[in-house]
Design a protein around this motif. Structure first.
Motif, short mmCIF file in Angstrom:
data_model
loop_
_atom_site.label_atom_id
_atom_site.label_comp_id
_atom_site.label_asym_id
_atom_site.label_seq_id
_atom_site.Cartn_x
_atom_site.Cartn_y
_atom_site.Cartn_z
N MET A 1 -24.37 -47.83 -66.42
CA MET A 1 -25.12 -48.47 -65.32
C MET A 1 -24.17 -49.36 -64.51
O MET A 1 -23.19 -49.87 -65.04
N LYS A 2 -24.52 -49.54 -63.25
CA LYS A 2 -23.70 -50.39 -62.39
C LYS A 2 -24.31 -51.81 -62.37
O LYS A 2 -25.43 -51.99 -61.89
N ILE A 3 -23.56 -52.78 -62.92
CA ILE A 3 -24.03 -54.16 -62.99
C ILE A 3 -23.34 -54.95 -61.89
O ILE A 3 -22.11 -54.91 -61.77
N GLY A 4 -24.10 -55.69 -61.09
CA GLY A 4 -23.52 -56.46 -59.99
C GLY A 4 -23.77 -57.95 -60.14
O GLY A 4 -24.84 -58.37 -60.60
N CYS A 5 -22.79 -58.74 -59.74
CA CYS A 5 -22.93 -60.20 -59.82
C CYS A 5 -22.44 -60.82 -58.51
O CYS A 5 -21.24 -60.86 -58.26
N PRO A 6 -23.37 -61.31 -57.68
CA PRO A 6 -22.95 -61.96 -56.43
C PRO A 6 -22.55 -63.41 -56.67
O PRO A 6 -22.90 -64.00 -57.71
N ARG A 7 -21.87 -64.00 -55.71
CA ARG A 7 -21.55 -65.43 -55.73
C ARG A 7 -22.84 -66.20 -55.48
O ARG A 7 -23.66 -65.79 -54.66
N GLU A 8 -23.06 -67.30 -56.21
CA GLU A 8 -24.26 -68.10 -56.00
C GLU A 8 -24.16 -68.83 -54.66
O GLU A 8 -23.11 -69.40 -54.34
N ILE A 9 -25.25 -68.82 -53.89
CA ILE A 9 -25.20 -69.46 -52.57
C ILE A 9 -26.12 -70.66 -52.47
O ILE A 9 -26.14 -71.34 -51.45
N LYS A 10 -26.89 -70.95 -53.53
CA LYS A 10 -27.76 -72.13 -53.47
C LYS A 10 -26.86 -73.37 -53.42
O LYS A 10 -25.82 -73.43 -54.09
N ASN A 11 -27.30 -74.38 -52.65
CA ASN A 11 -26.54 -75.60 -52.47
C ASN A 11 -26.12 -76.21 -53.82
O ASN A 11 -26.95 -76.35 -54.71
N GLN A 12 -24.83 -76.54 -53.94
CA GLN A 12 -24.29 -77.23 -55.13
C GLN A 12 -24.36 -76.39 -56.41
O GLN A 12 -24.29 -76.94 -57.50
N GLU A 13 -24.52 -75.07 -56.29
CA GLU A 13 -24.54 -74.24 -57.50
C GLU A 13 -23.17 -73.64 -57.72
O GLU A 13 -22.71 -72.85 -56.89
N GLU A 32 -20.22 -50.09 -65.39
CA GLU A 32 -19.34 -50.49 -64.29
C GLU A 32 -19.78 -51.90 -63.87
O GLU A 32 -20.99 -52.14 -63.74
N VAL A 33 -18.83 -52.81 -63.69
CA VAL A 33 -19.20 -54.18 -63.31
C VAL A 33 -18.57 -54.52 -61.96
O VAL A 33 -17.36 -54.34 -61.76
N LEU A 34 -19.43 -55.00 -61.07
CA LEU A 34 -19.00 -55.31 -59.70
C LEU A 34 -19.24 -56.80 -59.46
O LEU A 34 -20.37 -57.29 -59.58
N ILE A 35 -18.17 -57.56 -59.14
CA ILE A 35 -18.28 -59.01 -58.97
C ILE A 35 -17.90 -59.35 -57.53
O ILE A 35 -16.84 -58.89 -57.05
N GLU A 36 -18.72 -60.16 -56.86
CA GLU A 36 -18.36 -60.57 -55.50
C GLU A 36 -17.10 -61.44 -55.56
O GLU A 36 -16.97 -62.32 -56.44
N THR A 37 -16.20 -61.25 -54.62
CA THR A 37 -14.96 -62.02 -54.62
C THR A 37 -15.27 -63.53 -54.60
O THR A 37 -16.17 -63.98 -53.89
N GLY A 38 -14.58 -64.27 -55.45
CA GLY A 38 -14.76 -65.73 -55.50
C GLY A 38 -15.98 -66.19 -56.28
O GLY A 38 -16.20 -67.39 -56.42
#
Ligand code: NAD
Length: 363
Positions: A1-13, A32-38
């Motif tokens: 399965m393709k697992i994705g993890c975005p960067r958190e965008i909530k304030n101060q997270e 497969e693991v996909l991580i947003e840069t940073g």
């Protein structure tokens, strides 16, 4: 399965949903693991740490949301993230839908299958994906209270452990659950004289068996609470009545009977707080003084230590993330009723009774 993890965008997270260690486990399971840069930077993880773990770096959140079948996050999706969710996708994160009808509507409209960390249960009646954050907040509480007690912060200028020839500070912890036990252990470890108050006799019995000699226990009657609060240098609020606002256990009038410059750390502030004078504060401006008593009331205490908090959360979510990826959400939830309790939204429908009741909807 393709697992994705975005960067958190909530304030101060600054936490991140997938650690490099978790990514490595998922890759070892054939995913497969996909991580947003940073995405990991706030918690001290660089893109290269994820690449070394076998993950792929995505240039932006849109790529993660477009490609991933399973999205693993920390905070509830923000409006711009919700617009990227789609039918058939699984979202695994903290949601806290009960007080948030707008998010509930968006998740239902998206067709996503949403599993909330905070409603996943364990065999002992606990909440295994909330407990690590309670552990962090509990252990932080005496540290923040010790800082609040410093003269420059309005405190009475007392060192928790005292020094040879000078007695220790008196610390009172109201509520002896996960937060309270961790707070009491750390305060005792710093050399303070600690008493834990609780309304549950079985809980007091357990604490006495496990910690006699380290801290004392008292039944949380009004009389005992009033007496101990008046003698305390620091009071830590750590009560929880599941599904309800925290009960107000210390009134404004009682502050007058406290030692001037004593500190209050109201960890239960995320449920409204257990002191009448508590109001939520932020990491940027964490304390204020009422009637000579310093209040620390930060509602997201684990945010102060995103690295520890991320790793602790990642350890707890990993087995569930792997089950979801290995078996697919349907079979994973069929096999594990505790994970099934985490299912909040599926195919346009609300599937959590407590959330539905809170919003006057049908589950
Ligand atoms: P828990 O359920 O493990 O423990 C709560 C304890 O409070 C229980 O032992 C219960 O018997 C006791 N209690 C309930 N009513 C009481 C009363 N009237 N007097 C004395 N004791 C009473 O819960 P927890 O995980 O320790 O969480 C405690 C609180 O901390 C919750 O409100 C939680 O949301 C909050 N929390 C806040 C942060 C933050 O960043 N501020 C982080 C984590 C948890």
């Amino acid at each position: 399965m393709k697992i994705g993890c975005p960067r958190e965008i909530k304030n101060q997270e600054h936490r991140v949903g997938v650690t490099p260690a978790a990514a490595r486990e998922a890759v070892a399971h054939g995913h497969e693991v996909l991580i947003e840069t940073g995405a990991g930077l706030g918690a001290g993880f660089a893109d290269k740490d994820y690449v070394e773990a076998g993950a792929r770096i995505a240039p932006d959140a849109a790529t993660v949301f477009a490609e991933a079948e399973l999205i693993v996050k920390v905070k509830e999706p923000q409006p711009e993230e919700r617009r990227m969710l789609r039918k058939g996708q699984v979202l695994f994160t903290y949601l806290h839908l009960a007080p948030d009808p707008e998010q509930t509507r968006d998740l239902m409209a998206s067709g996503v299958t949403a599993i909330a960390y905070e409603t996943v249960t364990d065999a002992h009646g606990g909440l295994p994906l909330l407990a690590p954050m309670s552990e962090v907040a509990g252990r932080l509480a005496p540290q923040m209270g010790a800082w609040a007690l410093q003269k420059a912060n309005g405190g009475r200028g007392v060192l928790l452990g005292g020094v040879p020839g000078v007695g220790p500070a008196q610390v009172v912890v109201i509520g002896g659950g996960v937060v309270g036990t961790n707070a009491a252990r750390v305060a005792a470890g710093m050399g303070a004289q600690v008493t834990v108050l609780d309304r549950s006799i079985p809980r007091l019995r357990h604490l006495d068996e496990a910690f006699r000699g380290h801290f004392a226990t008292r039944y949380a009657s009004r009389a005992a609470t009033e007496e101990l609060v008046a003698q305390a240098d620091m009071v830590i609020g750590a009560v929880l009545v599941p599904g309800a606002a925290a009960p107000k256990l210390v009134s404004r009038a009682q502050l007058a009977g406290m030692k001037p410059g004593a500190a209050i750390v109201d960890v239960a502030i995320d449920q409204g707080g257990c002191f009448e004078t508590s109001r939520p504060t932020t990491h940027d401006d964490p304390i204020y003084v009422v009637d000579g008593i310093v209040h620390y009331c930060v509602a997201n205490m684990p945010g102060a230590t995103p690295r520890t908090s991320t790793i602790a959360l990642g350890n707890a979510t990993l087995p569930f993330m792997l089950a979801l990826a290995d078996k697919g959400w349907r079979k994973a939830c069929q096999d594990d009723p505790h994970l099934l309790n985490g299912l909040n939204v599926h195919a346009g429908k609300l599937t959590s009774r407590p959330v539905a009741e809170a919003q006057g909807l049908e589950a």
